[in-house]
Design a protein around this motif. Structure first.
Motif, PDB file in Angstrom:
ATOM      1  N   ALA A 153       0.816  -1.215   0.000  1.00  0.00           N
ATOM      2  CA  ALA A 153       0.000   0.000   0.000  1.00  0.00           C
ATOM      3  C   ALA A 153       0.848   1.263   0.000  1.00  0.00           C
ATOM      4  O   ALA A 153       0.522   2.241  -0.695  1.00  0.00           O
ATOM      5  CB  ALA A 153      -0.931  -0.015   1.210  1.00  0.00           C
ATOM      6  N   GLU A 154       1.951   1.273   0.756  1.00  0.00           N
ATOM      7  CA  GLU A 154       2.745   2.495   0.832  1.00  0.00           C
ATOM      8  C   GLU A 154       3.533   2.733  -0.448  1.00  0.00           C
ATOM      9  O   GLU A 154       3.739   3.887  -0.849  1.00  0.00           O
ATOM     10  CB  GLU A 154       3.686   2.440   2.036  1.00  0.00           C
ATOM     11  CG  GLU A 154       4.262   3.779   2.431  1.00  0.00           C
ATOM     12  CD  GLU A 154       3.248   4.748   3.046  1.00  0.00           C
ATOM     13  OE1 GLU A 154       3.699   5.697   3.714  1.00  0.00           O
ATOM     14  OE2 GLU A 154       2.030   4.593   2.867  1.00  0.00           O
ATOM     15  N   VAL A 155       3.927   1.672  -1.136  1.00  0.00           N
ATOM     16  CA  VAL A 155       4.562   1.847  -2.446  1.00  0.00           C
ATOM     17  C   VAL A 155       3.569   2.461  -3.425  1.00  0.00           C
ATOM     18  O   VAL A 155       3.900   3.391  -4.173  1.00  0.00           O
ATOM     19  CB  VAL A 155       5.107   0.508  -2.978  1.00  0.00           C
ATOM     20  CG1 VAL A 155       5.625   0.672  -4.407  1.00  0.00           C
ATOM     21  CG2 VAL A 155       6.216  -0.022  -2.080  1.00  0.00           C
ATOM     22  N   TRP A 156       2.324   1.981  -3.402  1.00  0.00           N
ATOM     23  CA  TRP A 156       1.305   2.564  -4.283  1.00  0.00           C
ATOM     24  C   TRP A 156       1.019   4.008  -3.913  1.00  0.00           C
ATOM     25  O   TRP A 156       0.785   4.853  -4.779  1.00  0.00           O
ATOM     26  CB  TRP A 156       0.021   1.732  -4.248  1.00  0.00           C
ATOM     27  CG  TRP A 156       0.049   0.586  -5.202  1.00  0.00           C
ATOM     28  CD1 TRP A 156       0.044  -0.743  -4.895  1.00  0.00           C
ATOM     29  CD2 TRP A 156       0.140   0.649  -6.633  1.00  0.00           C
ATOM     30  NE1 TRP A 156       0.113  -1.504  -6.040  1.00  0.00           N
ATOM     31  CE2 TRP A 156       0.175  -0.672  -7.110  1.00  0.00           C
ATOM     32  CE3 TRP A 156       0.200   1.696  -7.545  1.00  0.00           C
ATOM     33  CZ2 TRP A 156       0.254  -0.979  -8.474  1.00  0.00           C
ATOM     34  CZ3 TRP A 156       0.290   1.405  -8.900  1.00  0.00           C
ATOM     35  CH2 TRP A 156       0.313   0.081  -9.345  1.00  0.00           C
ATOM     36  N   ASN A 157       1.019   4.327  -2.612  1.00  0.00           N
ATOM     37  CA  ASN A 157       0.842   5.725  -2.204  1.00  0.00           C
ATOM     38  C   ASN A 157       1.919   6.609  -2.819  1.00  0.00           C
ATOM     39  O   ASN A 157       1.640   7.702  -3.327  1.00  0.00           O
ATOM     40  CB  ASN A 157       0.905   5.834  -0.678  1.00  0.00           C
ATOM     41  CG  ASN A 157      -0.371   5.386   0.007  1.00  0.00           C
ATOM     42  OD1 ASN A 157      -1.451   5.408  -0.586  1.00  0.00           O
ATOM     43  ND2 ASN A 157      -0.260   4.988   1.262  1.00  0.00           N
ATOM     44  N   LEU A 158       3.153   6.135  -2.752  1.00  0.00           N
ATOM     45  CA  LEU A 158       4.273   6.888  -3.328  1.00  0.00           C
ATOM     46  C   LEU A 158       4.091   7.058  -4.836  1.00  0.00           C
ATOM     47  O   LEU A 158       4.256   8.165  -5.378  1.00  0.00           O
ATOM     48  CB  LEU A 158       5.585   6.164  -3.032  1.00  0.00           C
ATOM     49  CG  LEU A 158       6.846   6.709  -3.723  1.00  0.00           C
ATOM     50  CD1 LEU A 158       7.199   8.077  -3.178  1.00  0.00           C
ATOM     51  CD2 LEU A 158       8.017   5.754  -3.542  1.00  0.00           C
ATOM     52  N   LEU A 159       3.742   5.980  -5.535  1.00  0.00           N
ATOM     53  CA  LEU A 159       3.604   6.055  -6.989  1.00  0.00           C
ATOM     54  C   LEU A 159       2.454   6.968  -7.386  1.00  0.00           C
ATOM     55  O   LEU A 159       2.572   7.743  -8.353  1.00  0.00           O
ATOM     56  CB  LEU A 159       3.404   4.654  -7.565  1.00  0.00           C
ATOM     57  CG  LEU A 159       4.590   3.692  -7.417  1.00  0.00           C
ATOM     58  CD1 LEU A 159       4.224   2.311  -7.955  1.00  0.00           C
ATOM     59  CD2 LEU A 159       5.826   4.224  -8.127  1.00  0.00           C
ATOM     60  N   ASN A 160       1.340   6.918  -6.661  1.00  0.00           N
ATOM     61  CA  ASN A 160       0.203   7.776  -6.995  1.00  0.00           C
ATOM     62  C   ASN A 160       0.520   9.246  -6.744  1.00  0.00           C
ATOM     63  O   ASN A 160       0.168  10.121  -7.549  1.00  0.00           O
ATOM     64  CB  ASN A 160      -1.034   7.355  -6.198  1.00  0.00           C
ATOM     65  CG  ASN A 160      -1.652   6.067  -6.714  1.00  0.00           C
ATOM     66  OD1 ASN A 160      -1.520   5.726  -7.884  1.00  0.00           O
ATOM     67  ND2 ASN A 160      -2.331   5.340  -5.845  1.00  0.00           N
ATOM     68  N   TRP A 161       1.186   9.533  -5.618  1.00  0.00           N
ATOM     69  CA  TRP A 161       1.623  10.917  -5.340  1.00  0.00           C
ATOM     70  C   TRP A 161       2.568  11.419  -6.424  1.00  0.00           C
ATOM     71  O   TRP A 161       2.405  12.530  -6.942  1.00  0.00           O
ATOM     72  CB  TRP A 161       2.311  10.949  -3.974  1.00  0.00           C
ATOM     73  CG  TRP A 161       3.220  12.111  -3.743  1.00  0.00           C
ATOM     74  CD1 TRP A 161       2.852  13.414  -3.500  1.00  0.00           C
ATOM     75  CD2 TRP A 161       4.658  12.092  -3.722  1.00  0.00           C
ATOM     76  NE1 TRP A 161       3.978  14.196  -3.323  1.00  0.00           N
ATOM     77  CE2 TRP A 161       5.100  13.404  -3.452  1.00  0.00           C
ATOM     78  CE3 TRP A 161       5.605  11.084  -3.879  1.00  0.00           C
ATOM     79  CZ2 TRP A 161       6.452  13.738  -3.351  1.00  0.00           C
ATOM     80  CZ3 TRP A 161       6.941  11.412  -3.784  1.00  0.00           C
ATOM     81  CH2 TRP A 161       7.363  12.721  -3.525  1.00  0.00           C
ATOM     82  N   HIS A 162       3.542  10.592  -6.784  1.00  0.00           N
ATOM     83  CA  HIS A 162       4.501  10.986  -7.808  1.00  0.00           C
ATOM     84  C   HIS A 162       3.788  11.226  -9.142  1.00  0.00           C
ATOM     85  O   HIS A 162       4.046  12.227  -9.827  1.00  0.00           O
ATOM     86  CB  HIS A 162       5.564   9.882  -7.955  1.00  0.00           C
ATOM     87  CG  HIS A 162       6.733  10.274  -8.791  1.00  0.00           C
ATOM     88  ND1 HIS A 162       7.926   9.585  -8.766  1.00  0.00           N
ATOM     89  CD2 HIS A 162       6.918  11.260  -9.703  1.00  0.00           C
ATOM     90  CE1 HIS A 162       8.776  10.137  -9.607  1.00  0.00           C
ATOM     91  NE2 HIS A 162       8.181  11.156 -10.194  1.00  0.00           N
ATOM     92  N   ALA A 163       2.872  10.331  -9.494  1.00  0.00           N
ATOM     93  CA  ALA A 163       2.143  10.479 -10.758  1.00  0.00           C
ATOM     94  C   ALA A 163       1.318  11.764 -10.776  1.00  0.00           C
ATOM     95  O   ALA A 163       1.294  12.490 -11.783  1.00  0.00           O
ATOM     96  CB  ALA A 163       1.238   9.265 -10.977  1.00  0.00           C
ATOM     97  N   LEU A 164       0.641  12.061  -9.672  1.00  0.00           N
ATOM     98  CA  LEU A 164      -0.145  13.302  -9.597  1.00  0.00           C
ATOM     99  C   LEU A 164       0.741  14.515  -9.853  1.00  0.00           C
ATOM    100  O   LEU A 164       0.394  15.394 -10.661  1.00  0.00           O
ATOM    101  CB  LEU A 164      -0.799  13.409  -8.214  1.00  0.00           C
ATOM    102  CG  LEU A 164      -1.419  14.777  -7.868  1.00  0.00           C
ATOM    103  CD1 LEU A 164      -2.563  15.108  -8.806  1.00  0.00           C
ATOM    104  CD2 LEU A 164      -1.855  14.809  -6.411  1.00  0.00           C
ATOM    105  N   GLU A 165       1.894  14.572  -9.203  1.00  0.00           N
ATOM    106  CA  GLU A 165       2.732  15.753  -9.346  1.00  0.00           C
ATOM    107  C   GLU A 165       3.390  15.823 -10.720  1.00  0.00           C
ATOM    108  O   GLU A 165       3.659  16.924 -11.220  1.00  0.00           O
ATOM    109  CB  GLU A 165       3.767  15.794  -8.218  1.00  0.00           C
ATOM    110  CG  GLU A 165       3.091  15.990  -6.862  1.00  0.00           C
ATOM    111  CD  GLU A 165       4.027  16.411  -5.755  1.00  0.00           C
ATOM    112  OE1 GLU A 165       3.513  16.872  -4.724  1.00  0.00           O
ATOM    113  OE2 GLU A 165       5.268  16.279  -5.905  1.00  0.00           O
ATOM    114  N   GLU A 166       3.634  14.670 -11.346  1.00  0.00           N
ATOM    115  CA  GLU A 166       4.139  14.709 -12.721  1.00  0.00           C
ATOM    116  C   GLU A 166       3.119  15.372 -13.652  1.00  0.00           C
ATOM    117  O   GLU A 166       3.495  16.120 -14.566  1.00  0.00           O
ATOM    118  CB  GLU A 166       4.464  13.299 -13.206  1.00  0.00           C
ATOM    119  CG  GLU A 166       5.710  12.689 -12.584  1.00  0.00           C
ATOM    120  CD  GLU A 166       6.971  13.483 -12.870  1.00  0.00           C
ATOM    121  OE1 GLU A 166       7.083  14.074 -13.957  1.00  0.00           O
ATOM    122  OE2 GLU A 166       7.851  13.531 -11.987  1.00  0.00           O
ATOM    123  N   LEU A 167       1.840  15.112 -13.420  1.00  0.00           N
ATOM    124  CA  LEU A 167       0.811  15.763 -14.237  1.00  0.00           C
ATOM    125  C   LEU A 167       0.692  17.241 -13.886  1.00  0.00           C
ATOM    126  O   LEU A 167       0.422  18.074 -14.762  1.00  0.00           O
ATOM    127  CB  LEU A 167      -0.532  15.063 -14.055  1.00  0.00           C
ATOM    128  CG  LEU A 167      -0.611  13.633 -14.593  1.00  0.00           C
ATOM    129  CD1 LEU A 167      -2.018  13.061 -14.402  1.00  0.00           C
ATOM    130  CD2 LEU A 167      -0.233  13.571 -16.080  1.00  0.00           C
TER     131      LEU A 167
END
Length: 281
Positions: A153-167
């Motif tokens: 879950a925490e890896v997915w949290n990191l990836l989703n946060w990173h993806a949001l900020e890339e957009l």
């Protein structure tokens, strides 16, 4: 040009020493776990290279809105590198061969290469890579098939946060490139080269990582099946046509409208009941 500014969120993910997660932390899939680990390993030095390319022209920018967007871009990319390094340390302890990605020797070679490229070509490479990451980020956040992949879950949290900020900052490097007089020919040629080399290089590095994994050695048929699923799956399937939009003369990253997706995920992650509201420092 957008009038909103990328927001630098001071965030801390829970990758402390006491926390454990399974070796194959993405769906118990050897290949996909190595793929995600390899991406994470590459992010910190990549983000630093992006920052250097934009910062090189920061004093040349006269538009006050773009100046603020550049500051937000640098802040977000710095946080990405910091938090991925914390995850990467955990992955290295678990046996993933990604330490070399962030070595000082490779950093020196990278800076030498950037000097050889020159400022505008390095910035063109950053703008192209930012489109690449924005395409992947849009897939991660909009594709239910990806979001429902079981994983830590925490890896997915990191990836989703990173993806949001890339957009959120997907067009900053592009707009800096235009502002300092970067040419369409160099922009398009740079992306064409990036498209041609990225998947072969990614495949080679993934194969090397799997070759170093004794579990992968013992299960060659499983690895073959998982590799097939990766390349036929939602991360890579149809990727080239999405990237190739960038090759169109006159293209701008904001031609791909991700406004609603960004607003949705800002609320999901950082709203009053957001999944990461308690991660902010």
């Amino acid at each position: 040009m957008p009038t909103s500014y990328p927001n630098t969120r001071r965030i801390r993910f829970r990758f402390d020493q006491a926390r454990r997660f399974d070796k194959y932390f993405v769906n118990n899939d050897i290949v996909l776990s190595h793929f995600v680990a390899g991406l994470s390993g590459a992010f910190p030095p990549g983000e630093e290279a992006f920052i250097r390319s934009v910062r090189r022209f920061a004093e040349s920018i006269t538009d006050p809105v773009l100046k603020k967007r550049v500051a937000g871009f640098i802040g977000q990319e710095s946080m990405h590198g910091q938090e991925h390094r914390r995850l990467n340390q955990k992955l290295i302890e678990m046996g993933y061969s990604i330490k070399w990605c962030d070595s000082e020797a490779l950093r020196r070679r990278r800076i030498q290469f950037e000097g050889w490229l020159g400022g505008r070509r390095h910035l063109a490479l950053t703008a192209a890579a930012e489109h690449y990451t924005a395409v992947v980020a849009q897939r991660v956040l909009s594709n239910p098939e990806i979001q429902t992949i079981p994983g830590d879950a925490e890896v997915w949290n990191l990836l989703n946060w990173h993806a949001l900020e890339e957009l959120e900052h997907k067009s900053v490097a592009f707009d800096v490139y235009r502002a300092v007089g970067g040419s369409e020919r160099v922009r398009i040629t740079t992306m064409a080269i990036l498209i041609a080399v990225t998947l072969p290089v990614t495949t080679l590095l993934l194969a090397i990582a799997l070759a170093r994994d004794p579990v992968a050695h013992r299960h060659p048929l499983r690895v073959a099946r998982e590799a097939y699923r990766l390349y036929r799956g939602p991360f890579i399937r149809g990727l080239i046509p999405d990237l190739a939009q960038y090759l169109r003369p006159g293209f701008h990253p904001d031609d791909v409208d991700t406004t609603a997706l960004v607003e949705q995920w800002r609320e999901e992650l950082f709203g009053a009941e957001g999944a990461l509201a308690d991660h902010l420092k």
